[in-house]
Each structure stands twice: as structure tokens, then as C-alpha cells.
Design an enzyme around this catalytic site. Structure first.
Site, PDB file in Angstrom:
ATOM      1  N   GLU A 133       0.793  -1.242   0.000  1.00 30.61           N
ATOM      2  CA  GLU A 133       0.000   0.000   0.000  1.00 30.61           C
ATOM      3  C   GLU A 133       0.820   1.285   0.000  1.00 30.61           C
ATOM      4  OE1 GLU A 133      -2.692  -0.541   3.350  1.00 30.61           O
ATOM      5  OE2 GLU A 133      -3.759  -2.164   2.340  1.00 30.61           O
ATOM      6  N   GLU A 240      -6.122 -10.754  -1.261  1.00 35.01           N
ATOM      7  CA  GLU A 240      -6.942 -10.520  -0.057  1.00 35.01           C
ATOM      8  C   GLU A 240      -8.418 -10.465  -0.439  1.00 35.01           C
ATOM      9  OE1 GLU A 240      -5.664  -7.140   2.279  1.00 35.01           O
ATOM     10  OE2 GLU A 240      -3.555  -7.497   1.861  1.00 35.01           O
TER      11      GLU A 240
HETATM   12  C1  HXH Z   1      -5.647  -4.590   3.922  1.00 30.61           C
HETATM   13  N1  HXH Z   1      -5.820  -3.177   3.798  1.00 30.61           N
HETATM   14  C2  HXH Z   1      -4.284  -4.970   4.517  1.00 30.61           C
HETATM   15  O1  HXH Z   1      -3.357  -5.253   3.489  1.00 30.61           O
HETATM   16  C3  HXH Z   1      -4.365  -6.177   5.423  1.00 30.61           C
HETATM   17  O2  HXH Z   1      -3.105  -6.370   6.026  1.00 30.61           O
HETATM   18  C4  HXH Z   1      -5.405  -5.987   6.500  1.00 30.61           C
HETATM   19  O3  HXH Z   1      -5.436  -7.099   7.386  1.00 30.61           O
HETATM   20  C5  HXH Z   1      -6.701  -5.748   5.868  1.00 30.61           C
HETATM   21  C6  HXH Z   1      -6.783  -5.155   4.675  1.00 30.61           C
HETATM   22  C7  HXH Z   1      -7.005  -2.722   3.099  1.00 30.61           C
HETATM   23  C8  HXH Z   1      -7.384  -1.325   3.491  1.00 30.61           C
HETATM   24  C9  HXH Z   1      -6.704  -0.267   2.983  1.00 30.61           C
HETATM   25  C10 HXH Z   1      -7.032   1.037   3.356  1.00 30.61           C
HETATM   26  C11 HXH Z   1      -8.052   1.259   4.213  1.00 30.61           C
HETATM   27  C12 HXH Z   1      -8.742   0.186   4.731  1.00 30.61           C
HETATM   28  C13 HXH Z   1      -8.395  -1.100   4.362  1.00 30.61           C
HETATM   29  O4  HXH Z   1      -8.336   2.571   4.522  1.00 30.61           O
HETATM   30  C14 HXH Z   1      -9.600   2.957   4.767  1.00 30.61           C
HETATM   31  C15 HXH Z   1      -9.861   3.612   5.941  1.00 30.61           C
HETATM   32  C16 HXH Z   1     -11.160   4.007   6.231  1.00 30.61           C
HETATM   33  C17 HXH Z   1     -12.164   3.732   5.313  1.00 30.61           C
HETATM   34  C18 HXH Z   1     -11.889   3.088   4.139  1.00 30.61           C
HETATM   35  C19 HXH Z   1     -10.603   2.697   3.862  1.00 30.61           C
END
Ligand code: HXH
Length: 338
Positions: A133, A240
Site C-alpha cells: 500500500e 486478499e
Molecule cells: C488490507 N488493507 C491490509 O493489506 C491487510 O493487512 C489488512 O489485514 C486488511 C486489509 C485494506 C485497506 C486499505 C485502506 C483502508 C482500509 C483497508 O483505509 C480505509 C480507511 C477508512 C475507510 C476506508 C478505507
């Protein structure tokens, strides 16, 4: 067991089928995991904050249990994740005197972490998400502002891939990201990985997280993303996957069981996704779900607190859903055609 009786068996000639697990689910979902999946990812247990809470302290127990489970059952293991802006402890970025760590200190810490972790799981983990990310969601901004970027500079990712390759030359090294099918972000990810390759970084694959829902992203956008990333000559994995029954803007909390319509749409989406994945079986080497069954999913708590979700192929009783049969019949019908 007839290969068509299991999810991973149905795709054994196409790609690996994985699930994210944790210390609880390797017990509560044990039989389901053994029957239907041939690859595992630790949901949290191999992240920096879980493994390396202080400079001289490594806590490997929970991750070891997952690696042990994979070995015992002849499953692959995807390492997740080495360098990320989240779930990384503050000590990494601090100089110990109230200031921020220097570039040299950060690089030394990054290297020590990557070496220790990858070498510990070298016998089990065949690939790693080296950087997670790093690309920004915002407008024209390319790289996400992060303490790694600020403290080291733009070459932090080249360094991470070099350290990872040194730690385990046999490991397949991935760049992993979400919103990966959004055309604007897709181009930023493409540009990042292209730049890394031009700088000689040992990148072998791109992970498309695949946190999708009933309407987004469109199949066309998914196909375009696969084509674009594959044009770099790399392997791709869906790392994922889940298919939320709620649209991103949907904040309802009154749905306590999935509606018939939600499940119908989810079945159709899963069928379309796996039809597409099968088309790309030459570049797509794995499809990992972010969970194994709807009794436990990170989406139960996120992004709407306390709201349950049902994003996977097995239900809360760990029984196959309609979506499971859509996906499996797809490969069964292909097997009889050939
Ligand atoms: C993934 N991120 C990670 O790679 C993994 O390690 C984790 O366990 C779960 C999901 C996905 C993600 C990325 C950004 C994000 C949320 C999830 O940011 C947000 C914050 C608030 C609202 C929406 C997105």
C-alpha cells in the site's frame, strides 16, 4: 477425495487457493481450511507490529503456529507483510531521544527486520508482500506520505526489495495494494512497479488485494488492471479477496442476515470473477481470500463498527454458499469440456 469436491482441488491446474488465518481460525476453521485451501496467509501475525514490538524483541510464537499449520498440512504460505505504513511500531521511526530516526538507522532497521523474518520462515513461505500500500489514493499524489518515505526517501522500496532478495533469494517478491483496479490508482501502481524494475529492484509479482463488492469494481476495470500489470512481465496474485455485500458508501446497520438479493448478486459476481481469473491462469498464480468463511471476517468490524458482513464463499456455519457452487461448477464444466 475427488478434486472437484474442494475449492483448491477445483483449481489445482489453474492457481493456488488461499485463505487468511489467525491464531483463532486455525483452530475454529481447521477442517474447512484443510479441505478447501492449499495456501495460507497470516492476517496479522507476520506484520511488523506483531513480530517485532521493540528493537531487540521478536515475538514469533503466533506466526510460528500458522507456519507450522501450513507445513503439517502441505499448504503453501504467503508472507504478509514486511514494509508498510500501518501496523508498524513507533520505535522503528524514533531516534530514542524524541526525534526521528536517520535514513541510515531506518535502513538498518528495515534490513534487520526483513532478514530475521524472512530467514525464519524461509522453509515455509514461498513468497512475500515486501511493500504494502505505498501508492496514494489522493488525486495527483503518487506515493503515499509515510514515515518510510519521509525518513528514507523514494528509494525505500528499492532497498526493501533488495534486502528481501538477499534474505531469501528463492522467495517471490510482491508489491501489494488495494483499490488496484481503479484506473487512476492502477496507473500509479503500474508506474511505481515499472520504476522499481527499471531501478533493478527484484520485484516478481503484483498483489491485487481484491477487496471488492457487489457493484465495484467493474469487470472491465478488473480485466484492464490485470492486462496492464501483466504487461510488466510479472506474475499476479489476488491476495486478499472478499466481496462485501455492502457498497462502500452504505452505512446501514439494520441488516442482520444477508438478503436473498445480496446473495444472488454475490453469486453472480463470484462466478464472473473466477471466469476472468481462469482466462488469466497463465499470469495469475494464486487467489487468496481474506478469511475462509463468514463466521469470521475483518469486515464484521470495518468500516462500519458492529455491522456483520458475509463476503466469502462459505457461510457462518462454514457450509458452502451458492457462490461456492457457482465457482466450483465453473471449473467442473470446463473439466468435462476438455
Ligand atoms: C488490507 N488493507 C491490509 O493489506 C491487510 O493487512 C489488512 O489485514 C486488511 C486489509 C485494506 C485497506 C486499505 C485502506 C483502508 C482500509 C483497508 O483505509 C480505509 C480507511 C477508512 C475507510 C476506508 C478505507
Amino acid at each position: 477425495m475427488n478434486s472437484a469436491d474442494s475449492l483448491a482441488g477445483s483449481f489445482k491446474n489453474d492457481f493456488l487457493i488461499g485463505a487468511a488465518v489467525n491464531g483463532h481460525t486455525i483452530v475454529s476453521q481447521r477442517e474447512l481450511l484443510i479441505k478447501h485451501y492449499n495456501s495460507l496467509t497470516a492476517e496479522n501475525e507476520m506484520k511488523f507490529e506483531s513480530l517485532h514490538p521493540a528493537e531487540d524483541t521478536y515475538t514469533f510464537e503466533a506466526a510460528d503456529q500458522i507456519a507450522q499449520f501450513a507445513r503439517e498440512h502441505g499448504m503453501k504460505l504467503r508472507g504478509h507483510t514486511l514494509v508498510w505504513h500501518n501496523q508498524t511500531p513507533d520505535w522503528v521511526f524514533d531516534d530514542g531521544n524524541g526525534g526521528t530516526a536517520s535514513r541510515e538507522t531506518l535502513l538498518a532497521r528495515m534490513k534487520a527486520h526483513i532478514m530475521a523474518v524472512m530467514q525464519r520462515y524461509q522453509d515455509t513461505s514461498y513468497c512475500w508482500d515486501v511493500v504494502n500500500e505505498a501508492v496514494s489514493d489522493e488525486g495527483d499524489e503518487w506515493l503515499r506520505p509515510s514515515r518510510w518515505l519521509e525518513g528514507i526517501g523514494e528509494d525505500y522500496m528499492v532497498k526493501a526489495f533488495q534486502f528481501a532478495h538477499e534474505a531469501d533469494p528463492a522467495a517471490l517478491l510482491f508489491y501489494n495494494d488495494y483499490n488496484e483496479c481503479n484506473p487512476a490508482k492502477r496507473e500509479k501502481i503500474y508506474r511505481l512497479v515499472k520504476t522499481l524494475l527499471e531501478q533493478g529492484a527484484p520485484v516478481h509479482g503484483i498483489g491485487l488485494q481484491g477487496h471488492w463488492n457487489l457493484t465495484e469494481p467493474s469487470l472491465d476495470d478488473i480485466r484492464a488492471a490485470i492486462e496492464r500489470y501483466a504487461s510488466l512481465g510479472l506474475k499476479l496474485q489476488i491476495t486478499e479477496m472478499d466481496v462485501s455485500v455492502f457498497a462502500f458508501e452504505d452505512r446501514r446497520t439494520d441488516i442482520v442476515i444477508p438478503t436473498v438479493e445480496m446473495l444472488r448478486q454475490q453469486e453472480q459476481r463470484y462466478r464472473q470473477f473466477f471466469e476472468l481469473f481462469r482466462e488469466y491462469r497463465d499470469v495469475l498464480t494464486g487467489v487468496t481470500f481474506w478469511g475462509a468463511a463468514d463466521d469470521y471476517t475483518w469486515l464484521d468490524y470495518f468500516p462500519v463498527s458492529g455491522r456483520k458482513n458475509w463476503p466469502l464463499l462459505f457461510d457462518t456455519e462454514q457450509q458452502p454458499k451458492g457462490a461456492y457452487y457457482e465457482v466450483v461448477h465453473l471449473s467442473a464444466s470446463r473439466a468435462t469440456e476438455q
